[in-house]
Design an enzyme around this catalytic site. Structure first.
Site, PDB file in Angstrom:
ATOM      1  N   THR A  13     -75.153 -66.222   7.748  1.00 38.56           N
ATOM      2  CA  THR A  13     -75.636 -64.842   7.794  1.00 38.56           C
ATOM      3  C   THR A  13     -76.458 -64.556   9.047  1.00 38.56           C
ATOM      4  O   THR A  13     -77.288 -65.356   9.453  1.00 38.56           O
ATOM      5  CB  THR A  13     -76.514 -64.575   6.554  1.00 38.56           C
ATOM      6  OG1 THR A  13     -75.704 -64.727   5.390  1.00 38.56           O
ATOM      7  CG2 THR A  13     -77.106 -63.178   6.572  1.00 38.56           C
ATOM      8  N   SER A  50     -72.615 -59.189   5.124  1.00 36.59           N
ATOM      9  CA  SER A  50     -71.418 -59.014   4.299  1.00 36.59           C
ATOM     10  C   SER A  50     -70.155 -59.208   5.125  1.00 36.59           C
ATOM     11  O   SER A  50     -69.214 -59.861   4.690  1.00 36.59           O
ATOM     12  CB  SER A  50     -71.419 -57.620   3.663  1.00 36.59           C
ATOM     13  OG  SER A  50     -72.444 -57.520   2.701  1.00 36.59           O
ATOM     14  N   GLY A  63     -81.900 -70.703   4.251  1.00 37.27           N
ATOM     15  CA  GLY A  63     -82.690 -71.650   3.473  1.00 37.27           C
ATOM     16  C   GLY A  63     -82.834 -72.967   4.228  1.00 37.27           C
ATOM     17  O   GLY A  63     -81.929 -73.391   4.952  1.00 37.27           O
ATOM     18  N   GLY A  89     -96.654 -56.208 -22.530  1.00 38.04           N
ATOM     19  CA  GLY A  89     -97.604 -56.684 -21.523  1.00 38.04           C
ATOM     20  C   GLY A  89     -97.516 -58.186 -21.323  1.00 38.04           C
ATOM     21  O   GLY A  89     -97.662 -58.684 -20.201  1.00 38.04           O
ATOM     22  N   GLU A 147     -74.929 -64.784  -1.325  1.00 39.15           N
ATOM     23  CA  GLU A 147     -73.629 -65.397  -1.652  1.00 39.15           C
ATOM     24  C   GLU A 147     -72.589 -64.298  -1.907  1.00 39.15           C
ATOM     25  O   GLU A 147     -71.753 -64.411  -2.813  1.00 39.15           O
ATOM     26  CB  GLU A 147     -73.751 -66.324  -2.874  1.00 39.15           C
ATOM     27  CG  GLU A 147     -74.328 -67.693  -2.572  1.00 39.15           C
ATOM     28  CD  GLU A 147     -73.348 -68.604  -1.844  1.00 39.15           C
ATOM     29  OE1 GLU A 147     -72.126 -68.399  -1.949  1.00 39.15           O
ATOM     30  OE2 GLU A 147     -73.814 -69.529  -1.161  1.00 39.15           O
ATOM     31  N   ASP A 205     -72.626 -59.857  -1.349  1.00 39.73           N
ATOM     32  CA  ASP A 205     -73.186 -58.676  -2.010  1.00 39.73           C
ATOM     33  C   ASP A 205     -72.245 -58.265  -3.149  1.00 39.73           C
ATOM     34  O   ASP A 205     -71.031 -58.192  -2.968  1.00 39.73           O
ATOM     35  CB  ASP A 205     -73.300 -57.545  -0.985  1.00 39.73           C
ATOM     36  CG  ASP A 205     -73.748 -56.244  -1.615  1.00 39.73           C
ATOM     37  OD1 ASP A 205     -74.956 -56.020  -1.668  1.00 39.73           O
ATOM     38  OD2 ASP A 205     -72.874 -55.476  -2.073  1.00 39.73           O
TER      39      ASP A 205
END
Lengths: 641, 641
Positions: B128, B134, B167, B391, B414, B416
């Site tokens: 990417t 994409s 990553g 809550g 991975e 869109d």
């Protein structure tokens, strides 16, 4: 085009004052802080907010401006800056200060309001307990009067009765409005509110008070939510907020309202402002997310297409318009409906004499409906905007993660949305009469008479306008154009009436046939919730229609009218199953509707950025890195390739 | 009842091994960490994971188990523990290691795989770019071969071409698989992958490499996402991963696949495992959230009702069942569909000879469809579960905020989801033929022939069973019971075919009438996406039906069958507008459907906890404080009142 003027509405001057006086980046949320950093910053900034603007709801003699509507709108504006700061301000001035003002009497006001408004006395609104959040009627904290010491004994009997999720409790609050079951002479009188000091000047909990920290939350890191438990804490007799119920020295109880439940719900009713503010702030966050996603989608390009020199900008894709433009139209609709709601609130709360009960109940029902609708819309739309920005939308620097995480709790606090819609449904069924009982399986609803619904279905603002529009054209549904406003209004009104009829019919039948009383209501719960959402859709559309009518600028009027078409028709499209099932749409007409909606999306395509610009959010408040970076990158790419 | 056995499926032994070998709380996510703490913990734990389990996909000679299916299932199991750890493992072994294995050749494997599997060599998958996520076909990073130095020159021409969201980049990665446009002899050959050292032994970026940090994200704080830019970095010739294309010493390019685009999509196809794993892990998080919400809803009480001694437990409310039980049924459906997808993946990737292209395309289409469906379902369902816990659901200690924030990006990474569904639609339209072009406005789809759809509509697993069920009963739709499996299957199959027919018809018409080629496709984009979701619903239902058939235990079989009814009928109910519009349901039958679904909810009410127990998530993995605290509090309250 004077679009922003139309959206800014009746309190435009407050919105503009906020833009001017809170200008720059000083009050804007900071991504990536630790919980300690966030709390410290928000506490500091709270004291720097202009109280005459943000605490406008208090009387001028205590530092406010005596303007209930302005107070709500100011909180809405804080929603653009930092939702932690907005909640912190809402806790201090809306919930805590608001309770002292609404439930207390002159001596409480004179003793505390000035310091509350100035921010010198920070406090908590301690209603919710770990075991009871939605059913506050059954709170378990006990406050028993002891005539010997002429004071109350405040006690938490077990863990489930501790106060929980209380803003300002974990770090800053020195005083708390504590809701507890009042007992005197061995008899309970229902839930009342007491002013209880919880921290000394040194910041340490006072004797008998245990303070816990709710710790890390999904968002709102700047709000110090905590827990309060009381071990037989002595509370001075004067500290009962006694507007709706007092205890004499000898322990004799007296109240202007006899019924305990009715009294408590009257007390709750005075606190409706918080619910109205949360709905409005949710829409502020929604507007911010939409502004980011639409502006990004206007510069960001992806995929080539035949006949196009450059890659296609995201906003050109129909699927992107389906996501963003419909959400935009819905946000517009809520803006007008919210403005009307704030005006109603202002009128009710500014009246010299108490308004009639019908008007008060209507305000509460509208507040509940719009709070649920706007907060769910925020949750869905901010999520959509995050996804519409792809990986960039996941980075904290681009703002969307904070908007999503911070608003997430809005759907369940200040009234759980599902519970609120039940209240709306109950109001519809009983015509606001006899609505003070707890949600006890709705047993009584079986006795509802037909005629009370006439009151419920009363049209909202601009009643005569809407009446005229609906009656404008003769003929049945199929002969009228989709963009005929009267047809749209009639469709939503008819659905509301029909769904409500169905619920009543089924409740009557169930009352006669079901063995277990719980099932009488539970079997139709989904149907009742549908009545509430159908009602909300109708009220919102009427608010939008009335708002357009007020717009004097022809260009703005024309554009708003198209946006309103998109709102109305997308609501009908989203529920076309119902309209087909009940033969309000023919199959052919239902199919055509999708084409009409897509046509509106295409027509509004060139206006997408105009529509978000009109939200009037200063650039420095948006604080989203991609809005600065993406246009530059696209230029570099275009010239570099 | 052997329900868990049915859900655990073909790789039950891997699931059990994970439960045993990763037992306790050691690998469980820690709420409230700073980004630094989270990264340090996850990096440390990555090296402590049993590689033979979590990196099972690699050949045994490099430390794996040669079991592609097991590798995906192991990652799914990590999804129960900590989604940061799951992603970190997925980056290391799935994306980075997987690319070296699938795109490299023997020399790359021998040099690197052992250290990759052991975790001694951490790396990145740098595909990417900031400007292209994409449309990876149009990546802008360039890698040009220089015959003089016999090496490549890797370069980032402008900011939009930097690698982003990578990553392992910001902190840990030493080597990166970098995707770039290969140029040799002045000619481009499309995107290829290169192995590029990015950090030295000292952890500092190597010369010419600029490493940035994506900073704070909505979630996944333990994953060090970063940015990589290359300033004319020299890359050794051997470092081209050359399984699908090589460059000779003199710069001559050669490949077994002539067409650049086709070659690139073949390369991408080998990397489908990551997409399958993400869909599975999304469902793990969904199961965890549902387990928390259902167990909480089984003890938590709110509101009294006539005829009930104690307050009503949340799971008894129809509205709660509408939220949770339908989501549960959908999650069951995905579990069986995912198991089938993993089996297909395993078969395709374990085959001695390359499988035929049709089978490979089918795998990719199913992977895309199920990834989109499962990740959107996760986003929606975890949100619902958060709200269902009120809550408490907003507190980090109760786990739900982490599940929501961590999985949020799954819908757009991975692949869109909207883009993936377009790919699915394109596959449906072209029958997997000729699907290697970029998404160029879908111009070519107008030439699609009718007959190719026969292939698309081929039934999934248990083809003969489904054929038999559909043909079982004579007569039209209105004569068959809602719970007739054949009717349900026929409804979803018929919808898919009809929507697809509509898209093809409109594309043909548009090709002839639209002036702007872009509009030919864009006008029907929503319709095409609907074809993809209709297809997905059908594939998932068939997977569920086949899975039930495999269950030998009669009690499990019977329960699964009711859950399957709920899945199928809730899908039809959710889209009843379509079925009415196309006269597949009469209005009377559509109204009856709602009653049938509510009846199923009531019937399954006593099984809600059984259904979540069967997910087999160890208590220590759930790590949600309310599951321990709420039962105790309810007991205290019951005995104290």
């Amino acid at each position: 085009m004077r679009l922003q003027e139309a959206l800014d509405g009746r309190w435009a001057h407050v919105r503009q004052a906020a833009r001017d006086r809170l200008a720059g980046g000083r009050f804007v949320a900071v991504p990536g802080e630790t919980i300690g950093q966030a709390r410290a910053r928000v506490t500091r900034l709270l004291r720097e907010l202009p109280a005459d603007l943000c605490a406008a709801g208090f009387p001028a003699e205590y530092g406010g401006a005596g303007d209930a509507g302005a107070a709500v709108v100011a909180v809405e504006m804080l929603g653009f800056l930092d939702l932690s700061l907005m909640i912190k301000a809402g806790v201090q001035w809306g919930l805590f200060g608001g309770a002292v003002a609404a439930l207390g009497t002159r001596r409480h006001h004179d003793s505390f309001l000035k310091d509350i408004v100035s921010g010198d006395l920070l406090g908590c609104f301690a209603m919710t307990e770990t075991g009871h959040g939605s059913d506050v009627h059954r709170l378990q904290t006990v406050c028993e009067y002891d005539p010997d010491t002429e004071s109350f004994d405040l006690h938490t009997p077990y863990e489930a009765a501790r106060k929980d999720y209380i803003g300002n409790a974990a770090q800053d609050g020195r005083l708390a409005v504590v809701f507890a079951q009042l007992v005197t002479g061995g008899r309970g009188h229902g839930v009342h509110a007491f002013l209880v000091p919880i921290r000394g000047a040194d910041g340490e909990p006072l004797p008998g008070v245990t303070i816990g920290d709710d710790g890390h939350k999904a968002g709102l890191l700047g709000v110090d939510n905590g827990r309060l438990s009381f071990d037989h804490v002595r509370v001075h007799r004067d500290m009962l907020l006694d507007r709706y119920g007092g205890v004499a020295l000898d322990g004799t109880y007296s109240s202007p309202i006899d019924d305990d439940a009715r009294r408590f719900f009257t007390m709750l009713g005075t606190l409706v402002r918080g619910r109205v503010a949360v709905g409005g702030a949710a829409s502020s966050a929604t507007k911010e997310a939409l502004t980011i996603a639409v502006r990004y989608g206007e510069t960001r390009r992806q995929f080539t297409a035949p006949g196009r020199d450059r890659e296609v900008v995201l906003n050109d894709y129909l699927a992107h318009q389906r996501k963003l433009t419909i959400a935009l139209a819905t946000t517009y609709a809520f803006t007008f409906a919210q403005d009307e709601l704030v005006a109603t609130l202002h009128e009710v709360q500014s009246a010299a004499e108490p308004v009639d009960e019908h008007r008060q109940r209507e305000l509460e029902s509208r507040a509940a409906a719009l709070k649920a609708a706007q907060t769910w819309h925020a949750t869905r739309t901010i999520q959509t905007c995050r996804e519409a920005c792809g990986g960039a939308g996941y980075l904290a620097a681009n703002r969307l993660p904070g908007l999503k995480a911070d608003t997430d709790v809005f759907t369940t606090f200040e009234g759980d949305n599902t519970v609120l819609l039940q209240l709306v449904a109950k109001g519809l069924l009983t015509g606001y009469r006899d609505s003070f009982g707890s949600l006890d399986g709705w047993g009584r609803t079986a006795f509802v008479a037909e005629q009370v619904r006439e009151m419920v279905l009363e049209r909202t603002a601009a009643r005569s306008l809407i009446h005229r529009l609906i009656d404008a054209a003769p003929g049945g549904g199929d002969e009228r154009a989709f963009t005929d406003r009267g047809w749209q209004l009639a469709m939503l009104e008819d659905r509301e009436r029909h769904v409500l009829d169905g619920v009543i019919r089924r409740l009557r039948k169930n009352s006669a046939t079901r063995e277990r009383p719980f099932d009488v209501f539970n079997d139709v719960q989904d149907h009742a919730l549908k009545a509430a959402t159908a009602h909300t859709d109708r009220v919102v559309l009427e608010g939008f229609v009335a708002g357009i009518e007020r717009s004097a600028d022809p260009a703005a009027h024309a554009l708003l009218s198209r946006v309103c078409d998109l709102y109305a028709l997308s609501r009908i499209e989203a529920d076309k199953g119902w309209f087909l099932e009940h033969e309000r749409l023919t199959p052919a007409r239902a199919k055509a509707l999708t084409g009409i909606v897509n046509g509106l999306l295409k027509e509004l395509r060139p206006q997408m950025t105009t529509l978000v610009d009109a939200f009037g959010i200063p650039d420095e408040w948006l604080a989203s890195a991609i809005l600065r970076e993406e246009p530059r990158r696209q230029e570099e790419m275009a010239s570099g390739s």
